[in-house]
Design a protein around this motif. Sequence first.
Motif, short mmCIF file in Angstrom:
data_model
loop_
_atom_site.label_atom_id
_atom_site.label_comp_id
_atom_site.label_asym_id
_atom_site.label_seq_id
_atom_site.Cartn_x
_atom_site.Cartn_y
_atom_site.Cartn_z
N ALA A 155 0.83 -1.20 0.00
CA ALA A 155 0.00 0.00 0.00
C ALA A 155 0.87 1.26 0.00
O ALA A 155 1.96 1.29 0.57
CB ALA A 155 -0.92 0.00 1.22
N VAL A 156 0.36 2.29 -0.67
CA VAL A 156 1.03 3.60 -0.64
C VAL A 156 0.67 4.28 0.67
O VAL A 156 -0.51 4.55 0.93
CB VAL A 156 0.58 4.45 -1.85
CG1 VAL A 156 1.24 5.83 -1.78
CG2 VAL A 156 0.90 3.76 -3.16
N PRO A 157 1.63 4.59 1.51
CA PRO A 157 1.33 5.17 2.83
C PRO A 157 0.57 6.49 2.70
O PRO A 157 0.90 7.34 1.88
CB PRO A 157 2.71 5.39 3.45
CG PRO A 157 3.62 4.43 2.73
CD PRO A 157 3.09 4.36 1.32
N GLY A 158 -0.46 6.64 3.53
CA GLY A 158 -1.22 7.89 3.57
C GLY A 158 -2.24 8.04 2.47
O GLY A 158 -2.94 9.06 2.42
N TRP A 159 -2.36 7.05 1.58
CA TRP A 159 -3.33 7.09 0.48
C TRP A 159 -4.41 6.04 0.73
O TRP A 159 -4.22 5.08 1.50
CB TRP A 159 -2.65 6.82 -0.86
CG TRP A 159 -1.74 7.92 -1.33
CD1 TRP A 159 -0.71 8.48 -0.63
CD2 TRP A 159 -1.79 8.58 -2.59
NE1 TRP A 159 -0.11 9.45 -1.38
CE2 TRP A 159 -0.74 9.54 -2.59
CE3 TRP A 159 -2.59 8.47 -3.72
CZ2 TRP A 159 -0.49 10.37 -3.66
CZ3 TRP A 159 -2.34 9.29 -4.81
CH2 TRP A 159 -1.31 10.24 -4.78
N PHE A 160 -5.55 6.22 0.05
CA PHE A 160 -6.60 5.20 0.06
C PHE A 160 -6.27 4.21 -1.06
O PHE A 160 -6.28 4.56 -2.24
CB PHE A 160 -7.98 5.81 -0.17
CG PHE A 160 -9.11 4.82 -0.02
CD1 PHE A 160 -9.66 4.56 1.23
CD2 PHE A 160 -9.62 4.15 -1.12
CE1 PHE A 160 -10.70 3.64 1.37
CE2 PHE A 160 -10.66 3.24 -0.99
CZ PHE A 160 -11.20 2.98 0.26
N ASN A 161 -5.96 2.96 -0.69
CA ASN A 161 -5.48 1.96 -1.63
C ASN A 161 -6.58 0.98 -2.02
O ASN A 161 -7.26 0.42 -1.14
CB ASN A 161 -4.32 1.19 -1.02
CG ASN A 161 -3.06 2.03 -0.90
OD1 ASN A 161 -2.17 1.95 -1.74
ND2 ASN A 161 -2.98 2.85 0.17
N ILE A 162 -6.74 0.77 -3.33
CA ILE A 162 -7.74 -0.16 -3.86
C ILE A 162 -7.03 -1.23 -4.69
O ILE A 162 -6.25 -0.90 -5.60
CB ILE A 162 -8.77 0.57 -4.75
CG1 ILE A 162 -9.51 1.65 -3.96
CG2 ILE A 162 -9.76 -0.42 -5.36
CD1 ILE A 162 -10.43 2.52 -4.81
N GLY A 163 -7.30 -2.49 -4.37
CA GLY A 163 -6.80 -3.59 -5.18
C GLY A 163 -7.88 -4.06 -6.14
O GLY A 163 -9.03 -4.22 -5.75
N VAL A 164 -7.50 -4.24 -7.41
CA VAL A 164 -8.45 -4.68 -8.43
C VAL A 164 -7.97 -6.04 -8.93
O VAL A 164 -6.84 -6.16 -9.44
CB VAL A 164 -8.54 -3.68 -9.60
CG1 VAL A 164 -9.66 -4.08 -10.55
CG2 VAL A 164 -8.75 -2.26 -9.09
N LEU A 165 -8.82 -7.06 -8.79
CA LEU A 165 -8.37 -8.43 -9.07
C LEU A 165 -9.52 -9.29 -9.56
O LEU A 165 -10.62 -9.26 -9.00
CB LEU A 165 -7.79 -9.03 -7.78
CG LEU A 165 -7.31 -10.49 -7.85
CD1 LEU A 165 -6.10 -10.62 -8.77
CD2 LEU A 165 -6.96 -10.99 -6.45
#
Length: 422
Positions: A155-165
């Motif tokens: 995850a990118v620190p401090g960002w809202f992280n979305i995984g697409v799979l």
Amino acid sequence: MSGGPGFRFLHAADLHLDSPLEGLARRGAVGGRFAGASRRALENLVEAAIEERVAFVVIAGDVFDGDWRDYATGQFLIRQMARLARAAIPVFAVRGNHDAENVITKALPPTTGYRLFGVRAAETVRLEGLGVALHGRSFAQRHVPENVVLGYPPAVPGWFNIGVLHTSLDGREGHGAYAPCTVDDLRRRGYDYWALGHVHARELVAQDPPILFPGNLQGRHARETGPKGATLVTVEAGRVVAMKALTLDAARFDHIRVDVSGLAGRPALYDRLRGAIAAAFRSAEGRPLALRVTLEGAGPLHGALAGRLEQTQEEVQALAFESDADLLIEKLVDRTEPPGGAERAIAVPGFEAALAEAAADPLLRAALAETLATLAGRLPREALDATGLGQEAGDADAAIGAALALLRAALAGPAGADGRTP
């Protein structure tokens, strides 16, 4: 985890654009009313994104159903993506097993606002204004047996992280192993939301973080019943605060089971069916409906239906038209039994236990599937339908159920006046 501005996005998957709706191709003008359902469902998705003023749209695989027959399929997608681009709504998508890179042989120029993740490795796209990082990887080929999540970036620190799979996770009924992985594998990435695709039933796999299959956008056959659509996700202060299922399908499949126990004639049967069919149509909320009807129970109607299933289905279709011209009886399935038939067959000690053991035998199931496929290719449809086996070709459990019902009836033989076998 981001503490940036609040926003909303749409999570969709398994559009299967221009997929033929199975079981309806041979139904003439009535079946033709369902032909454009996948396109209308995509139009509904685009309209929902614009009306809800979402920040972006995520499509977790299988935009297409396979290689295009012509360029019209691709052109239609581009027109819809252009509508979103004009509304400043970008779209981020991965290829799934049905539209893997080596499956789609045709191509059109890149479309503004439509970003397709690559196939070589997982990629990250950052939306600077929102503080959102999307991570995804497309399928290079139809079969992906390895765990690709292990190659997704942290995850990118401090960002809202979305995984697409696009994945079957650790297995789902009716789905082969595609990019298999576990929930723990996903959690270890440290993302705030996992946008999954491949499984056609909506399922919230985990809550923290949200791991979600939104289901497919449009049902494709009689085993994909009920409302279909996408999920509207609301994010505030870097956390998912709401996930709302939006119903966006343009046509509906449903399945009702009607108990005909004790009914003595067709008028009584049709009276009971009329109400059940009307209720099913109301649940479709004005959409065209393809309805499978299974008749169950023991009684004199069993004999009246034997060998006349095709004729009965046409009569039931006529009843359906009383509710609406867009109500199609997709199949009529006969699971009725003669009066006391099942009980008479069970009189043989150990009979039911032996049937259950045989039905669970994988060799028997494989042999039955092969036999049904052979029969389907050689016999007229009405010949299979007369037995009930043709109604469930491709559905091993239902086919075995039909076969066992026939066996019970045959072993029971004709019943005497008291309902017992002479």
